[in-house]
Design an enzyme around this catalytic site. Structure first.
Site, PDB file in Angstrom:
ATOM      1  N   GLY A  10      23.280  46.116   3.308  1.00  0.00           N
ATOM      2  CA  GLY A  10      23.697  44.755   3.647  1.00  0.00           C
ATOM      3  C   GLY A  10      23.913  43.967   2.363  1.00  0.00           C
ATOM      4  O   GLY A  10      23.698  44.478   1.265  1.00  0.00           O
ATOM      5  N   LEU A  12      22.279  41.283   1.110  1.00  0.00           N
ATOM      6  CA  LEU A  12      21.028  41.067   0.377  1.00  0.00           C
ATOM      7  C   LEU A  12      20.392  42.412   0.007  1.00  0.00           C
ATOM      8  O   LEU A  12      19.924  42.605  -1.117  1.00  0.00           O
ATOM      9  CB  LEU A  12      20.051  40.226   1.227  1.00  0.00           C
ATOM     10  CG  LEU A  12      18.674  39.999   0.625  1.00  0.00           C
ATOM     11  CD1 LEU A  12      18.759  39.326  -0.741  1.00  0.00           C
ATOM     12  CD2 LEU A  12      17.808  39.148   1.565  1.00  0.00           C
ATOM     13  N   ASP A  34      16.504  52.342  12.508  1.00  0.00           N
ATOM     14  CA  ASP A  34      16.744  51.190  13.389  1.00  0.00           C
ATOM     15  C   ASP A  34      15.397  50.522  13.693  1.00  0.00           C
ATOM     16  O   ASP A  34      14.502  51.148  14.288  1.00  0.00           O
ATOM     17  CB  ASP A  34      17.404  51.716  14.683  1.00  0.00           C
ATOM     18  CG  ASP A  34      17.736  50.612  15.661  1.00  0.00           C
ATOM     19  OD1 ASP A  34      17.194  49.495  15.535  1.00  0.00           O
ATOM     20  OD2 ASP A  34      18.549  50.873  16.568  1.00  0.00           O
ATOM     21  N   ILE A  35      15.250  49.261  13.275  1.00  0.00           N
ATOM     22  CA  ILE A  35      13.934  48.616  13.439  1.00  0.00           C
ATOM     23  C   ILE A  35      13.542  48.406  14.904  1.00  0.00           C
ATOM     24  O   ILE A  35      12.390  48.102  15.189  1.00  0.00           O
ATOM     25  CB  ILE A  35      13.803  47.276  12.665  1.00  0.00           C
ATOM     26  CG1 ILE A  35      14.878  46.278  13.072  1.00  0.00           C
ATOM     27  CG2 ILE A  35      13.778  47.491  11.165  1.00  0.00           C
ATOM     28  CD1 ILE A  35      14.551  44.848  12.632  1.00  0.00           C
ATOM     29  N   ALA A  58      18.707  42.076  10.561  1.00  0.00           N
ATOM     30  CA  ALA A  58      18.687  40.961  11.518  1.00  0.00           C
ATOM     31  C   ALA A  58      19.906  41.058  12.415  1.00  0.00           C
ATOM     32  O   ALA A  58      20.896  41.708  12.060  1.00  0.00           O
ATOM     33  CB  ALA A  58      18.712  39.630  10.774  1.00  0.00           C
ATOM     34  N   TYR A 123      19.540  32.176  18.097  1.00  0.00           N
ATOM     35  CA  TYR A 123      19.304  32.876  16.822  1.00  0.00           C
ATOM     36  C   TYR A 123      18.100  32.270  16.101  1.00  0.00           C
ATOM     37  O   TYR A 123      17.179  32.977  15.697  1.00  0.00           O
ATOM     38  CB  TYR A 123      20.555  32.780  15.944  1.00  0.00           C
ATOM     39  CG  TYR A 123      20.316  33.183  14.506  1.00  0.00           C
ATOM     40  CD1 TYR A 123      20.100  34.519  14.161  1.00  0.00           C
ATOM     41  CD2 TYR A 123      20.295  32.234  13.481  1.00  0.00           C
ATOM     42  CE1 TYR A 123      19.864  34.889  12.843  1.00  0.00           C
ATOM     43  CE2 TYR A 123      20.057  32.605  12.157  1.00  0.00           C
ATOM     44  CZ  TYR A 123      19.850  33.934  11.846  1.00  0.00           C
ATOM     45  OH  TYR A 123      19.614  34.298  10.543  1.00  0.00           O
ATOM     46  N   LYS A 127      14.484  33.997  15.245  1.00  0.00           N
ATOM     47  CA  LYS A 127      14.005  34.179  13.870  1.00  0.00           C
ATOM     48  C   LYS A 127      12.643  33.495  13.689  1.00  0.00           C
ATOM     49  O   LYS A 127      11.763  34.011  13.006  1.00  0.00           O
ATOM     50  CB  LYS A 127      15.010  33.595  12.867  1.00  0.00           C
ATOM     51  CG  LYS A 127      16.310  34.350  12.746  1.00  0.00           C
ATOM     52  CD  LYS A 127      16.182  35.754  12.187  1.00  0.00           C
ATOM     53  CE  LYS A 127      15.976  35.789  10.701  1.00  0.00           C
ATOM     54  NZ  LYS A 127      15.968  37.179  10.170  1.00  0.00           N
TER      55      LYS A 127
HETATM   56  N1  LIG Z   1      23.675  35.659   5.838  1.00  0.00           N
HETATM   57  C1  LIG Z   1      23.174  34.437   5.787  1.00  0.00           C
HETATM   58  O1  LIG Z   1      23.893  33.468   5.563  1.00  0.00           O
HETATM   59  C2  LIG Z   1      21.688  34.219   5.986  1.00  0.00           C
HETATM   60  C3  LIG Z   1      21.167  32.911   5.918  1.00  0.00           C
HETATM   61  C4  LIG Z   1      19.779  32.732   6.099  1.00  0.00           C
HETATM   62  C5  LIG Z   1      18.963  33.817   6.338  1.00  0.00           C
HETATM   63  N2  LIG Z   1      19.496  35.062   6.431  1.00  0.00           N
HETATM   64  C6  LIG Z   1      18.620  36.200   6.697  1.00  0.00           C
HETATM   65  O2  LIG Z   1      18.639  37.032   5.543  1.00  0.00           O
HETATM   66  C7  LIG Z   1      18.493  38.403   5.921  1.00  0.00           C
HETATM   67  C8  LIG Z   1      19.560  39.261   5.255  1.00  0.00           C
HETATM   68  O3  LIG Z   1      20.844  38.807   5.639  1.00  0.00           O
HETATM   69  P1  LIG Z   1      22.186  39.472   5.103  1.00  0.00           P
HETATM   70  O4  LIG Z   1      23.194  38.387   5.049  1.00  0.00           O
HETATM   71  O5  LIG Z   1      21.931  40.319   3.902  1.00  0.00           O
HETATM   72  O6  LIG Z   1      22.534  40.428   6.331  1.00  0.00           O
HETATM   73  P2  LIG Z   1      23.492  41.713   6.413  1.00  0.00           P
HETATM   74  O7  LIG Z   1      24.445  41.751   5.258  1.00  0.00           O
HETATM   75  O8  LIG Z   1      24.048  41.749   7.793  1.00  0.00           O
HETATM   76  O9  LIG Z   1      22.442  42.892   6.218  1.00  0.00           O
HETATM   77  C9  LIG Z   1      21.547  43.287   7.215  1.00  0.00           C
HETATM   78  C10 LIG Z   1      21.369  44.779   7.131  1.00  0.00           C
HETATM   79  O10 LIG Z   1      20.514  45.229   8.183  1.00  0.00           O
HETATM   80  C11 LIG Z   1      21.152  46.269   8.939  1.00  0.00           C
HETATM   81  N3  LIG Z   1      20.714  46.219  10.332  1.00  0.00           N
HETATM   82  C12 LIG Z   1      21.227  45.531  11.379  1.00  0.00           C
HETATM   83  N4  LIG Z   1      20.528  45.781  12.505  1.00  0.00           N
HETATM   84  C13 LIG Z   1      19.545  46.664  12.163  1.00  0.00           C
HETATM   85  C14 LIG Z   1      18.508  47.305  12.880  1.00  0.00           C
HETATM   86  N5  LIG Z   1      18.327  47.133  14.196  1.00  0.00           N
HETATM   87  N6  LIG Z   1      17.679  48.136  12.206  1.00  0.00           N
HETATM   88  C15 LIG Z   1      17.829  48.347  10.872  1.00  0.00           C
HETATM   89  N7  LIG Z   1      18.811  47.776  10.141  1.00  0.00           N
HETATM   90  C16 LIG Z   1      19.658  46.940  10.772  1.00  0.00           C
HETATM   91  C17 LIG Z   1      22.624  45.984   8.786  1.00  0.00           C
HETATM   92  O11 LIG Z   1      23.389  47.143   9.065  1.00  0.00           O
HETATM   93  P3  LIG Z   1      24.910  46.988   9.617  1.00  0.00           P
HETATM   94  O12 LIG Z   1      25.646  46.218   8.547  1.00  0.00           O
HETATM   95  O13 LIG Z   1      25.355  48.388   9.779  1.00  0.00           O
HETATM   96  O14 LIG Z   1      24.794  46.197  10.898  1.00  0.00           O
HETATM   97  C18 LIG Z   1      22.690  45.554   7.315  1.00  0.00           C
HETATM   98  O15 LIG Z   1      22.684  46.681   6.464  1.00  0.00           O
HETATM   99  C19 LIG Z   1      18.470  38.405   7.453  1.00  0.00           C
HETATM  100  O16 LIG Z   1      17.133  38.409   7.902  1.00  0.00           O
HETATM  101  C20 LIG Z   1      19.103  37.075   7.846  1.00  0.00           C
HETATM  102  O17 LIG Z   1      18.631  36.601   9.088  1.00  0.00           O
HETATM  103  C21 LIG Z   1      20.838  35.286   6.247  1.00  0.00           C
END
Ligand SMILES: NC(=O)c1ccc[n+]([C@@H]2O[C@H](COP(=O)([O-])OP(=O)(O)OC[C@H]3O[C@@H](n4cnc5c(N)ncnc54)[C@H](OP(=O)(O)O)[C@@H]3O)[C@@H](O)[C@H]2O)c1
Length: 289
Positions: A10, A12, A34-35, A58, A123, A127
């Site tokens: 992902g 992050l 898969d969590i 997430a 959402y 969270k």
């Molecule tokens: N993005 C934002 O703007 C934002 C803002 C505030 C907080 N956050 C939080 O920050 C964290 C990281 O966000 P991010 O933007 O890096 O997200 P991201 O790019 O979507 O990365 C999430 C990763 O987790 C994987 N994933 C999804 N469902 C899963 C599951 N059931 N089991 C295991 N892995 C799984 C995804 O795989 P796939 O890509 O194959 O689905 C992806 O590799 C999250 O907790 C999010 O809620 C994000």
């Protein structure tokens, strides 16, 4: 230090893999890992003699979550509880991420960790439930609320990150309507990952707000971004109601990095500097970071 990173591809997760390259990192990728399958992940994690588990996974398509509360709570709450229980059983420290959206935006000055959450969407509620599970199950955890993430890998879970989406729309000559009534602090995953690397070396467990410094609306952010890449597309500011998103979002969700400052974590850059560094890294502009 032996560290598992869940969601390692992902936006992050991939920056965490880079930031923690001096450690022994075990990256895990969806859907193989898969969590929402606690038996499988317990089996895998129990064999690794880990110190830290970092969960970036997430379900965060915020509008989609409104129609899928079950999946939202399965991934963002129940699976997090199961993961926390596994961490407690094997004495792993858990690093878990939450969101600025746990607040309702009524405050109008930066939210600190002690402010009371009041989520406006499915959402955000899911969270927040995940946060409460981490805090109720574990003593050794780093729970990180952050905001508006963008990173070089892009956020496939959401379709892409905001910066890259805007740049592509401009290239395609599409009209650019950008929300101007939500004040946030867009945050670079590269910087956030560096700070996580620092934080996990400490024993200052607990809840942290970690974002870049300063604040802007998405419209102001977009205007600055196009000015940094030397383009002047026609941008139309819109309010959330006119935009018509399904999920409600806070009109103000700026987070103050209060606890991080108290423990002496390296300060984050102002958001404009972090954005410029990102644009340089992606090759959109030349310059030194
Ligand atoms: N993005 C934002 O703007 C934002 C803002 C505030 C907080 N956050 C939080 O920050 C964290 C990281 O966000 P991010 O933007 O890096 O997200 P991201 O790019 O979507 O990365 C999430 C990763 O987790 C994987 N994933 C999804 N469902 C899963 C599951 N059931 N089991 C295991 N892995 C799984 C995804 O795989 P796939 O890509 O194959 O689905 C992806 O590799 C999250 O907790 C999010 O809620 C994000």
């Amino acid at each position: 230090m032996k560290i598992a990173i869940i969601g390692a591809d992902g936006q992050l997760g991939s920056d965490l893999v880079k930031a923690l390259k001096g450690e022994k990192v075990f990256p895990f990728y969806y859907p193989d890992f898969d969590i929402t399958k606690p038996r499988q992940i317990r089996e895998i994690l129990s064999r690794l003699d880990l110190e830290v588990v970092i969960n970036t996974a997430a379900y965060h398509r915020v509008d989609e979550c409104e129609d899928n509360p079950q999946k939202s709570f399965e991934v963002n709450s129940i699976a997090v509880r199961d993961l926390a229980l596994i961490c407690r059983e094997f004495e792993f420290t858990l690093v878990h991420f939450s969101t600025d959206y746990v607040f309702d935006g009524k405050k109008k000055t930066p939210y600190i960790e002690d402010d009371t959450p009041s989520p406006l969407s499915v959402y955000a509620a899911s969270k927040l439930a995940g946060e409460y599970f981490v805090r109720s199950v574990l003593e050794r955890y780093f729970l990180i609320r952050t905001c508006g993430l963008y990173g070089v890998t892009g956020c496939w879970g959401k379709g892409n990150n905001f910066v890259d989406t805007m740049l592509s729309l401009e290239k395609e000559g599409k009209p650019l309507k950008v929300i101007n009534d939500q004040t946030v602090t867009p945050t670079s995953t590269a910087e956030l990952a560096e700070r996580i690397g620092e934080l996990i070396q400490t024993r200052h467990y607990g809840l942290y707000h970690l974002t870049n410094e300063g604040q802007c609306t998405w419209f102001e952010f977009t205007k600055t971004m196009f000015s940094q890449v030397g383009k002047k597309p026609h941008l139309t500011p819109v309010d959330s109601e006119a935009y018509g998103a399904r999920a409600r979002r806070p009109s103000y969700s700026v987070l103050e990095n209060k606890s991080a400052k108290e423990i002496g974590l390296t300060d984050f850059s102002p958001w404009k500097k972090a954005l410029k560094d990102y644009l340089i890294k992606k090759g959109h502009i030349k310059g030194e970071m």
